[in-house]
Design an enzyme around this catalytic site. Structure first.
Site, PDB file in Angstrom:
ATOM      1  N   ARG A  76      19.052  32.646 -22.448  1.00 22.21           N
ATOM      2  CA  ARG A  76      18.701  33.487 -22.163  1.00 22.21           C
ATOM      3  C   ARG A  76      19.338  33.672 -20.439  1.00 22.21           C
ATOM      4  NH1 ARG A  76      21.655  34.104 -25.863  1.00 22.21           N
ATOM      5  NH2 ARG A  76      21.401  36.103 -27.793  1.00 22.21           N
ATOM      6  N   ARG A 109      20.776  24.680 -33.482  1.00 30.68           N
ATOM      7  CA  ARG A 109      19.337  25.317 -32.895  1.00 30.68           C
ATOM      8  C   ARG A 109      18.242  25.295 -34.041  1.00 30.68           C
ATOM      9  NH1 ARG A 109      22.370  30.841 -34.047  1.00 30.68           N
ATOM     10  NH2 ARG A 109      20.112  31.425 -33.316  1.00 30.68           N
ATOM     11  N   LYS A 163      12.483  32.372 -37.764  1.00 32.30           N
ATOM     12  CA  LYS A 163      13.845  32.520 -37.642  1.00 32.30           C
ATOM     13  C   LYS A 163      14.222  31.990 -38.491  1.00 32.30           C
ATOM     14  CE  LYS A 163      16.312  32.550 -33.259  1.00 32.30           C
ATOM     15  NZ  LYS A 163      16.597  33.456 -32.042  1.00 32.30           N
ATOM     16  N   HIS A 164      15.685  32.230 -39.088  1.00 29.16           N
ATOM     17  CA  HIS A 164      15.874  33.635 -40.287  1.00 29.16           C
ATOM     18  C   HIS A 164      15.497  33.056 -41.164  1.00 29.16           C
ATOM     19  CE1 HIS A 164      18.466  32.324 -36.561  1.00 29.16           C
ATOM     20  NE2 HIS A 164      18.419  33.987 -36.371  1.00 29.16           N
ATOM     21  N   ASP A 194      16.494  40.965 -38.096  1.00 25.54           N
ATOM     22  CA  ASP A 194      17.179  40.749 -37.052  1.00 25.54           C
ATOM     23  C   ASP A 194      18.416  41.057 -37.113  1.00 25.54           C
ATOM     24  OD1 ASP A 194      18.776  38.718 -35.775  1.00 25.54           O
ATOM     25  OD2 ASP A 194      19.643  37.216 -37.823  1.00 25.54           O
ATOM     26  N   HIS A 210      26.204  37.638 -38.554  1.00 22.96           N
ATOM     27  CA  HIS A 210      27.188  38.183 -37.095  1.00 22.96           C
ATOM     28  C   HIS A 210      28.309  38.119 -37.966  1.00 22.96           C
ATOM     29  CE1 HIS A 210      24.384  35.084 -35.482  1.00 22.96           C
ATOM     30  NE2 HIS A 210      23.587  36.190 -34.208  1.00 22.96           N
ATOM     31  N   ASP A 226      16.183  35.964 -26.013  1.00 17.60           N
ATOM     32  CA  ASP A 226      15.911  34.414 -27.187  1.00 17.60           C
ATOM     33  C   ASP A 226      16.357  33.890 -26.681  1.00 17.60           C
ATOM     34  OD1 ASP A 226      16.495  35.613 -30.407  1.00 17.60           O
ATOM     35  OD2 ASP A 226      18.122  36.917 -28.438  1.00 17.60           O
TER      36      ASP A 226
END
Length: 578
Positions: free
Chosen positions: A178, A239, A269-270, A354, A282, A170
């Site tokens: 990351r 994002r 995404k998403h 996901d 999440h 990601d």
């Protein structure tokens, strides 16, 4: 890798994260056939070059899949994470984590045992909105990442069929990044939306794709194609490129061209859109209370544009989109993942779920969830919490007919096609990272994004000595801005100067400074609506290049040409740019 090992200890100490991994795996993997004489052997150093397949990727995939056993087919649709910063050598803590996931000690053993189709590289960061699903950390710097990916590819290409791995991460930039050291850090997607120049977006993302390819990463879970609704979405936030579907479509298209122009697959995404809900997948299953016409006009355009640009992957969202299939999470909805994505949007690439260790996907045991996701139209199961359970569920589904073999073959053919296509690309050297060319491309986008929402439109925005302050936990950004201001000729002192105050992701009204002459938001700009500072600026990012661009604006050496891609209370999108 002290930092990586420390993150292992922190992550393993998190009970909630570990509860997702309980009861995983065992030593019950089906026997893998031995490689036939003359089959591909492990590559010595650069798998993406030395094992590059020849011929049409789709034709190769169709031929290869004919030789796969049911167990090998099942392995190819699994993409877990692993503990350990090396493929075949890990410490005791990492080994314990891998045993919980897969019943083996190392990432290499995980690839071998399950014949995996891919692996995701992850990082646990407390202030990351996706952190709950990433209890492991296996990335540090580019040299370590390349050694890890080389080792993983040597193992994968030595298995029957010789198919390379999909190695994804990601790397969205902004709050979800990351690999943070040794790379050219892009700003958040919202910064590109503020700049409003797709050509700059494409150039910056081509630089990013080149650097990912050099590290051996061939799949980036980016760009985020979600359009933000009027209330925004806290988990998506910066994002997203913004709230305008048409503008977002142009940005998504440019980002896809950039990433894939460097030989790395892009993942939209998403799907079908996470920007119109205050919920966080999440934590639970968010409800997107949109009608079908609203979805068509607001959420569909960026995904359609990314698909038209050739995006190799689309990631499903754990979302209840009422206008498309009320009451069913999109990941498990055939109406959404097959009828809409394949039938209406004509997507022919790889659909990936996901993370399957998120609560909406853990409604069923891992095996049943795997079969449901595949039947809906997904081709890869990302981060299953019980790897053996997911594999065994697929095998059981084939046996009892709840999963048709042709559906699994279809999925694996798509996966192999993508892998053969990315493996055919010549991988850049690590010397490409941080190149002057990349810095120029990314820096141009950062400079174009700086937005003045309140204050004078010309000249320096600060006069006399300056004191830079920041909300808690932003010391690195504060120090970076101090240095950038000094380089721009601005006098900075520890106290007593005109206050430039920095705020960012997760901050609230109480984090604002009532005495600040200038308040700068380094994330979504809505917080600025509550600031009393006479000058308000947005960078949308805290990357070094973004703060250098900010310093130039504060010093009066550059304009602030950006326009906020979201509404900020009663403030204009820009105080100066119409």
């Amino acid at each position: 890798m002290t930092a990586v090992k420390r993150a292992f200890r922190v992550a393993v100490a998190v009970p909630v994260a570990l509860s997702l991994l309980a009861g995983c795996g065992g030593s019950d993997a089906p026997q893998q056939p031995r490689p036939a004489p003359g089959s591909a052997s492990p590559a010595a150093s650069a798998p993406s070059v030395s094992v590059a397949p020849t011929g049409d990727p789709t034709a190769r995939a169709r031929e290869a899949v004919k030789t796969f056993t049911d167990a090998q087919l099942a392995g190819q649709v699994l993409m877990p994470y692993a503990y350990g910063d090396k493929a075949d050598q890990v410490d005791e803590t990492a080994a314990a984590g891998n045993k919980r996931i897969a019943g083996v000690a190392t990432p290499a053993e995980m690839v071998t045992k399950f014949g995996l189709g891919g692996l995701i590289l992850v990082a646990f960061t407390p202030d990351d909105p996706t952190g709950a699903t990433n209890p492991a950390t296996n990335v540090d710097d580019p040299q370590q990442v390349r050694a890890l990916t080389d080792g993983l590819q040597r193992v994968a290409t030595g298995l029957p069929g010789g198919a390379p791995l999909l190695i994804g991460t990601d790397q969205e930039y902004g709050v979800v990044t990351r690999v943070k050291t040794g790379v050219t850090l892009l700003p958040s997607a919202m910064a590109f939306g503020a700049a409003g120049k797709p050509e700059l977006t494409e150039g910056a993302w081509r630089a990013a794709g080149t650097e990912l390819a050099a590290m051996g990463i061939n799949l980036d879970f980016a760009p985020v194609a979600d359009t933000l609704g009027p209330q925004g979405s806290s988990v998506i936030g910066s994002r997203s490129f913004g709230a305008d579907p048409k503008a977002n479509a142009a940005q998504v298209e440019a980002a896809v061209r950039g990433i894939q122009g460097a030989g790395v697959a892009a993942a939209l995404k998403h799907f079908p859109g996470h920007g119109h809900t205050a919920g966080d997948s999440h934590d639970d299953l968010p409800v997107v209370a949109q009608s079908r016409p609203k979805w068509e006009s607001e959420d569909r355009p960026p995904f359609a544009a990314g698909i038209a640009a050739g995006a190799g992957v689309v990631m499903s969202g754990h979302l209840d989109v009422e206008g498309l299939d009320k009451g069913v999470a999109a990941t498990f909805s055939r109406k959404i993942m097959t009828d809409v994505l394949r039938g209406e949007l004509k997507f022919g690439g790889v659909a990936i779920t996901d993370a399957m260790n998120m609560p909406p996907a853990m409604k069923w045991p891992a095996g049943e969830a795997a079969v449901r996701a595949l039947n809906a139209g997904n081709d890869i199961l990302l981060m299953p919490p019980d790897l053996a359970g997911a594999r065994d569920g697929i095998m059981a589904g084939l046996k009892d007919g709840s999963l048709k073999r042709e559906r699994l073959v279809e999925a694996v053919t798509r996966v192999l096609t993508l892998k053969f296509r990315t493996a055919a690309q010549v991988r850049p050297e690590l010397s490409a990272l941080g190149s002057a060319e990349h810095v120029r491309a990314v820096g141009a986008a950062d400079a174009a994004a700086i937005t003045l929402l309140k204050g004078p439109c010309s000249g320096p925005l600060v006069s006399g000595p300056v004191t830079v302050t920041a909300s808690g936990g932003r010391e690195a950004a504060r120090i970076t801005l101090v240095k950038a201001l000094q380089d721009a000729g601005v006098k900075v002192q520890a106290a007593g100067g005109a206050v430039v105050h920095l705020v960012g992701y997760g901050d609230r009204q109480t984090d604002l400074s009532p005495d600040a002459t200038v308040t700068v938001i380094m994330d979504t700009p809505q917080l600025l609506a509550g600031s009393r500072s006479p000058t308000l600026l947005a960078t949308y990012s805290s990357s070094p290049l973004a703060l250098s661009a900010l310093a130039a604006v504060l010093a009066g050496k550059a304009p602030a040409p950006g326009r906020s891609p979201v509404t900020v209370g009663k403030l204009p999108r820009s105080a100066c740019v119409k």
